[in-house]
Design a protein around this motif. Structure first.
Motif, PDB file in Angstrom:
ATOM      1  N   ILE A 145       1.226  -1.227   0.727  1.00 23.77           N
ATOM      2  CA  ILE A 145       0.166  -0.077  -0.112  1.00 23.77           C
ATOM      3  C   ILE A 145       0.730   1.693   0.295  1.00 23.77           C
ATOM      4  CG2 ILE A 145      -1.024   2.066   1.658  1.00 23.77           C
ATOM      5  CD1 ILE A 145      -3.044  -0.633   0.134  1.00 23.77           C
ATOM      6  N   TRP A 146       0.050   1.741  -0.596  1.00 20.29           N
ATOM      7  CA  TRP A 146       1.474   3.481  -1.286  1.00 20.29           C
ATOM      8  C   TRP A 146       0.673   4.447  -0.371  1.00 20.29           C
ATOM      9  CZ3 TRP A 146       4.044   7.541  -3.486  1.00 20.29           C
ATOM     10  CH2 TRP A 146       5.601   7.514  -4.143  1.00 20.29           C
ATOM     11  N   TRP A 147       1.289   4.965   0.352  1.00 19.20           N
ATOM     12  CA  TRP A 147       0.972   6.062   1.138  1.00 19.20           C
ATOM     13  C   TRP A 147       1.580   7.688   0.747  1.00 19.20           C
ATOM     14  CZ3 TRP A 147      -0.339   3.664   6.514  1.00 19.20           C
ATOM     15  CH2 TRP A 147      -1.175   2.784   6.464  1.00 19.20           C
ATOM     16  N   ASP A 148       1.362   8.215  -0.145  1.00 21.91           N
ATOM     17  CA  ASP A 148       2.170   8.944  -1.166  1.00 21.91           C
ATOM     18  C   ASP A 148       1.422  10.114   0.318  1.00 21.91           C
ATOM     19  OD1 ASP A 148       3.412  11.556  -2.408  1.00 21.91           O
ATOM     20  OD2 ASP A 148       1.983  10.285  -4.451  1.00 21.91           O
ATOM     21  N   GLY A 149       3.505  10.800   0.656  1.00 24.43           N
ATOM     22  CA  GLY A 149       3.129  12.472   1.546  1.00 24.43           C
ATOM     23  C   GLY A 149       2.616  13.276   0.178  1.00 24.43           C
ATOM     24  N   ALA A 150       2.718  13.465  -0.515  1.00 29.64           N
ATOM     25  CA  ALA A 150       2.202  15.050  -1.620  1.00 29.64           C
ATOM     26  C   ALA A 150       0.439  15.211  -1.289  1.00 29.64           C
ATOM     27  CB  ALA A 150       2.459  14.154  -2.778  1.00 29.64           C
ATOM     28  N   GLY A 151       0.925  16.572  -0.464  1.00 32.13           N
ATOM     29  CA  GLY A 151      -0.769  16.767  -0.144  1.00 32.13           C
ATOM     30  C   GLY A 151      -1.114  16.990   0.943  1.00 32.13           C
TER      31      GLY A 151
ATOM     32  N   GLY B  47       5.035   4.086   3.970  1.00 28.94           N
ATOM     33  CA  GLY B  47       5.074   5.407   4.367  1.00 28.94           C
ATOM     34  C   GLY B  47       5.975   6.732   4.229  1.00 28.94           C
ATOM     35  N   THR B  48       5.297   7.779   4.359  1.00 31.74           N
ATOM     36  CA  THR B  48       5.481   9.095   4.718  1.00 31.74           C
ATOM     37  C   THR B  48       5.171  10.186   5.857  1.00 31.74           C
ATOM     38  OG1 THR B  48       3.697   9.515   2.732  1.00 31.74           O
ATOM     39  CG2 THR B  48       5.887   9.488   1.638  1.00 31.74           C
ATOM     40  N   LYS B  49       5.953  11.097   5.873  1.00 33.24           N
ATOM     41  CA  LYS B  49       5.563  11.814   6.937  1.00 33.24           C
ATOM     42  C   LYS B  49       4.808  11.820   7.896  1.00 33.24           C
ATOM     43  CE  LYS B  49       4.602  15.802   3.560  1.00 33.24           C
ATOM     44  NZ  LYS B  49       4.476  16.154   2.242  1.00 33.24           N
TER      45      LYS B  49
ATOM     46  N   ARG C 256      11.071   4.078   3.528  1.00 33.21           N
ATOM     47  CA  ARG C 256      10.624   4.802   2.509  1.00 33.21           C
ATOM     48  C   ARG C 256      10.641   5.841   2.036  1.00 33.21           C
ATOM     49  NH1 ARG C 256      16.318   4.282   4.509  1.00 33.21           N
ATOM     50  NH2 ARG C 256      17.560   5.900   2.687  1.00 33.21           N
ATOM     51  N   TRP C 257      10.746   7.044   0.817  1.00 29.19           N
ATOM     52  CA  TRP C 257      11.036   7.674  -0.154  1.00 29.19           C
ATOM     53  C   TRP C 257      12.023   7.850  -0.057  1.00 29.19           C
ATOM     54  CZ3 TRP C 257      10.627  13.526  -0.219  1.00 29.19           C
ATOM     55  CH2 TRP C 257      10.713  13.457  -2.025  1.00 29.19           C
ATOM     56  N   VAL C 258      13.585   7.899  -1.199  1.00 34.63           N
ATOM     57  CA  VAL C 258      14.944   8.534  -1.206  1.00 34.63           C
ATOM     58  C   VAL C 258      14.850   9.994  -1.538  1.00 34.63           C
ATOM     59  CG1 VAL C 258      15.029   8.349  -3.805  1.00 34.63           C
ATOM     60  CG2 VAL C 258      16.158   6.968  -2.249  1.00 34.63           C
TER      61      VAL C 258
ATOM     62  N   ASN D 255      13.959  12.008  -4.011  1.00 41.51           N
ATOM     63  CA  ASN D 255      13.918  12.509  -5.155  1.00 41.51           C
ATOM     64  C   ASN D 255      13.121  11.657  -5.560  1.00 41.51           C
ATOM     65  OD1 ASN D 255      15.368  10.394  -6.875  1.00 41.51           O
ATOM     66  ND2 ASN D 255      16.537  11.465  -5.001  1.00 41.51           N
ATOM     67  N   GLU D 256      12.678  12.437  -7.316  1.00 44.01           N
ATOM     68  CA  GLU D 256      11.554  11.631  -7.711  1.00 44.01           C
ATOM     69  C   GLU D 256      12.828  11.593  -9.418  1.00 44.01           C
ATOM     70  OE1 GLU D 256       7.853  13.687  -8.311  1.00 44.01           O
ATOM     71  OE2 GLU D 256       7.275  12.810  -6.340  1.00 44.01           O
ATOM     72  N   SER D 257      14.441  11.336  -9.088  1.00 44.02           N
ATOM     73  CA  SER D 257      14.876  11.171 -10.443  1.00 44.02           C
ATOM     74  C   SER D 257      15.864  10.174 -10.092  1.00 44.02           C
ATOM     75  CB  SER D 257      16.258  12.250 -10.118  1.00 44.02           C
ATOM     76  OG  SER D 257      15.404  13.326  -9.583  1.00 44.02           O
TER      77      SER D 257
ATOM     78  N   ASP E 148       9.437  14.479   8.889  1.00 39.68           N
ATOM     79  CA  ASP E 148       9.779  15.858   8.969  1.00 39.68           C
ATOM     80  C   ASP E 148      11.044  15.660   7.467  1.00 39.68           C
ATOM     81  OD1 ASP E 148       8.811  16.518  11.126  1.00 39.68           O
ATOM     82  OD2 ASP E 148      10.661  16.326  12.122  1.00 39.68           O
ATOM     83  N   GLU E 149      10.166  15.260   5.942  1.00 40.44           N
ATOM     84  CA  GLU E 149      10.905  14.917   5.370  1.00 40.44           C
ATOM     85  C   GLU E 149      11.668  16.432   4.614  1.00 40.44           C
ATOM     86  OE1 GLU E 149       7.706  14.908   1.723  1.00 40.44           O
ATOM     87  OE2 GLU E 149       8.276  13.173   2.591  1.00 40.44           O
ATOM     88  N   SER E 150      11.515  17.442   5.189  1.00 34.41           N
ATOM     89  CA  SER E 150      11.734  18.571   3.834  1.00 34.41           C
ATOM     90  C   SER E 150      12.958  19.107   4.954  1.00 34.41           C
ATOM     91  CB  SER E 150      10.681  19.972   4.054  1.00 34.41           C
ATOM     92  OG  SER E 150      10.257  20.885   5.117  1.00 34.41           O
TER      93      SER E 150
ATOM     94  N   VAL F 290      13.274   3.768  -4.924  1.00 31.53           N
ATOM     95  CA  VAL F 290      13.225   4.738  -5.300  1.00 31.53           C
ATOM     96  C   VAL F 290      12.079   4.730  -6.464  1.00 31.53           C
ATOM     97  CG1 VAL F 290      14.897   5.569  -6.331  1.00 31.53           C
ATOM     98  CG2 VAL F 290      15.384   4.274  -5.231  1.00 31.53           C
ATOM     99  N   ASP F 291      11.464   6.398  -6.426  1.00 27.00           N
ATOM    100  CA  ASP F 291       9.852   5.956  -7.541  1.00 27.00           C
ATOM    101  C   ASP F 291      10.183   6.795  -8.550  1.00 27.00           C
ATOM    102  OD1 ASP F 291       9.343   8.074  -5.399  1.00 27.00           O
ATOM    103  OD2 ASP F 291       7.648   8.569  -6.104  1.00 27.00           O
ATOM    104  N   VAL F 292      10.621   6.961  -9.483  1.00 26.22           N
ATOM    105  CA  VAL F 292      10.538   7.735 -10.739  1.00 26.22           C
ATOM    106  C   VAL F 292       9.726   7.074 -11.641  1.00 26.22           C
ATOM    107  CG1 VAL F 292      12.971   5.711 -11.001  1.00 26.22           C
ATOM    108  CG2 VAL F 292      12.844   8.375 -12.319  1.00 26.22           C
TER     109      VAL F 292
HETATM  110  C1  IPT Z   1       7.087  13.978  -2.076  1.00 23.79           C
HETATM  111  C2  IPT Z   1       5.824  13.563  -0.623  1.00 23.79           C
HETATM  112  O1  IPT Z   1       6.216  14.763   0.065  1.00 23.79           O
HETATM  113  C3  IPT Z   1       6.616  12.516  -0.231  1.00 23.79           C
HETATM  114  O2  IPT Z   1       6.601  12.241   1.120  1.00 23.79           O
HETATM  115  C4  IPT Z   1       6.331  11.307  -1.436  1.00 23.79           C
HETATM  116  O3  IPT Z   1       5.083  10.467  -1.185  1.00 23.79           O
HETATM  117  C5  IPT Z   1       6.882  11.136  -2.953  1.00 23.79           C
HETATM  118  O4  IPT Z   1       6.080  12.520  -2.971  1.00 23.79           O
HETATM  119  C6  IPT Z   1       6.896   9.776  -3.992  1.00 23.79           C
HETATM  120  O5  IPT Z   1       7.212  10.662  -5.072  1.00 23.79           O
HETATM  121  S1  IPT Z   1       5.525  14.840  -2.977  1.00 23.79           S
HETATM  122  C7  IPT Z   1       6.492  15.177  -4.623  1.00 23.79           C
HETATM  123  C8  IPT Z   1       6.354  16.373  -5.323  1.00 23.79           C
HETATM  124  C9  IPT Z   1       8.199  15.736  -3.906  1.00 23.79           C
END
Ligand code: IPT
Length: 456
Positions: free
Chosen positions: A159-165, A192-194, A203-205, A207-209, A227-229, A250-252
């Motif tokens: 299960i993928w819990w995107d932290g975006a937004g 898991g994120t945030k 965990r998220w790595v 970056n998305e690159s 506190d990812e930022s 590593v999501d890309v």
């Molecule tokens: C970024 C999220 O903040 C992070 O928690 C994770 O879900 C990541 O996306 C997945 O790529 S937001 C993105 C615009 C960098």
């Protein structure tokens, strides 16, 4: 006696997760039809209408690429549900597709089952369509959808819990949702994120690159995930003394965007780019999550499929032949017969080499029998025993007396599940691994040297 584990160690889900090495993402939803990436949740459901959706085509692309797991976006932040959920009207049941009788999650999970591929789900925690987003009612809504997906579609691998937004979502929201996941599918991996940091298996790595740090530790302090930022470096590298074992996924995307846009057809990542990404993710103790963007028809475009065919060709052609597999191997501090040095080159995971108790340094010298040319090396640690080796170098020699360092493989740090290094081809009859620092005696499954079929 076997070495004792040191520090945090992986759970069964994480061990299984590491062995997948490459998993696939499928971003396909309302954004595909509105030519958007981050729809605002107001698009008319009727717009969703793939003319030729064929999830068997998706899984055949994965099979050819040797990818054994796929994660489908069931609901992105625009809130549109790709399955006929009971809990919202903003779904395929109000689209023109199959007169509202379609179910992408069903077609996807059926196709995966047929192809022997593990199915997984992205259920966007952020929701721009649902006005309850962030409230307790939203928590009920999201939990009901999770149960629906986890109970009706067979095994769900992740299960993928995107932290975006997702900043409005608190740990208590995620506590409830994690309970739902664990109740229905105890084996399910959680990205898991945030504020879902406590429940993260991976965990998220940062970056998305497509790149992990060098080094990249499997451990991290979970607050760095929350506190990812202010902890992008920690996400990228892990933390050697981190309290928790939460390795990087590593999501890309294979394209510039996550969703399909016709104008990006000429910007699909090249094989060379994918080969770099492979070394920078799988080759850095991480799992690669590579995104495909099925088009409006509901199909993966042939150029994307060809690129991952070629990636698979490169992986197989490079790693089919460990040029050290017939070497004679000498160790400075061997632990004994059961953990003998040739376990490093026997190509199985049932055995491993271990250094004697009390020695956190060691030297392993491989006599390849005759001079060989190679430009890649691989190390694998016994992850069940924790992160042990923390500094190592590889040298080569033509006569076994005068040694030359491989600059790219000097003073390396982490190993973990798999560490790969590429370098200018060297010709050598002898190669040696110097373990110069560790938290405990070394425990290694693999040492390999290889020749890539092409060089850049
Ligand atoms: C970024 C999220 O903040 C992070 O928690 C994770 O879900 C990541 O996306 C997945 O790529 S937001 C993105 C615009 C960098």
């Amino acid at each position: 006696a076997p070495p004792k584990p040191v520090g945090p160690v992986p759970n069964a889900r994480q061990i299984e997760w590491y062995h997948r090495e490459i998993i696939a993402f499928f971003h396909f939803g309302m954004n595909t039809f509105t030519n958007d990436n981050e729809g605002d949740g107001t698009a008319n459901p009727e717009v969703f209408n793939p003319a030729a959706l064929d999830c068997n085509q998706w899984t055949s692309v994965l099979k050819r690429a040797g990818i054994t797991t796929g994660i489908l976006v069931a609901k992105h932040a625009d809130g549109f549900c790709n399955w006929p959920t009971k809990h919202s009207n903003y779904s395929v049941k109000n689209s023109s597709w199959k007169e509202g009788k379609g179910d992408v999650v069903r077609e996807f999970t059926d196709a995966c089952k047929k192809a022997g591929i593990k199915a997984a789900i992205y259920l966007g925690p952020h929701d721009r369509h649902d006005s309850r987003y962030g409230t307790d009612d939203y928590s009920d809504y999201y939990a009901s959808q999770l149960s629906e997906l986890l109970r009706n579609y067979g095994p769900i691998w992740e299960i993928w819990w995107d932290g975006a937004g997702a900043d409005k979502l608190t740990t208590s929201h995620y506590t409830r949702w994690a309970d739902t996941v664990r109740r229905h599918q105890p084996q399910c991996v959680i990205f898991g994120t945030k504020n879902s940091y406590r429940f993260a298996d991976c965990r998220w790595v940062g970056n998305e690159s497509g790149f992990s740090g060098d080094p990249c530790w499997s451990t991290i302090n979970p607050f760095s995930i929350r506190d990812e930022s202010s902890h992008i470096q920690e996400l990228n590298h892990g933390e050697i003394n981190g309290q928790a074992y939460i390795p990087a996924e590593v999501d890309v995307s294979i394209r510039p965007s996550w969703f399909y846009h016709p104008e990006e057809d000429k910007r699909v990542k090249t094989v060379t780019e994918l080969w770099d990404i492979y070394f920078n993710s799988v080759g850095r103790n991480s799992v690669l999550l590579l995104n495909y963007a099925p088009n409006k028809e509901g199909l993966i475009s042939s150029v994307d499929a060809q690129r991952t065919d070629s990636l698979r060709y490169l992986i197989n052609a490079t790693f089919q032949n460990n040029l050290a597999s017939k070497a004679s191997v000498k160790a400075m501090h061997p632990r004994g017969e059961k953990y003998k040095p040739t376990n490093l080159i026997d190509g199985t995971e049932n055995t491993y080499y271990a250094s004697a108790e009390g020695f956190s340094t060691d030297t392993l010298t491989f006599n390849l029998g005759s001079p060989q040319v190679f430009d890649v090396l691989m190390l694998q640690e016994v992850i069940e025993l924790g992160q042990r080796t923390t500094r190592w170098s590889v040298d080569y020699s033509i006569n076994g007396k005068k040694w030359t360092p491989i600059p790219e493989a000097t003073d390396k740090q982490s190993i973990g599940y798999k560490w790969l290094v590429r370098f200018k081809p060297v010709r050598a009859k002898y190669v040696r691994l110097r373990i110069t620092e560790g938290q405990a005696s070394a425990a290694l499954h693999t040492f390999g040297v290889y020749k890539q079929p092409i060089t850049k």
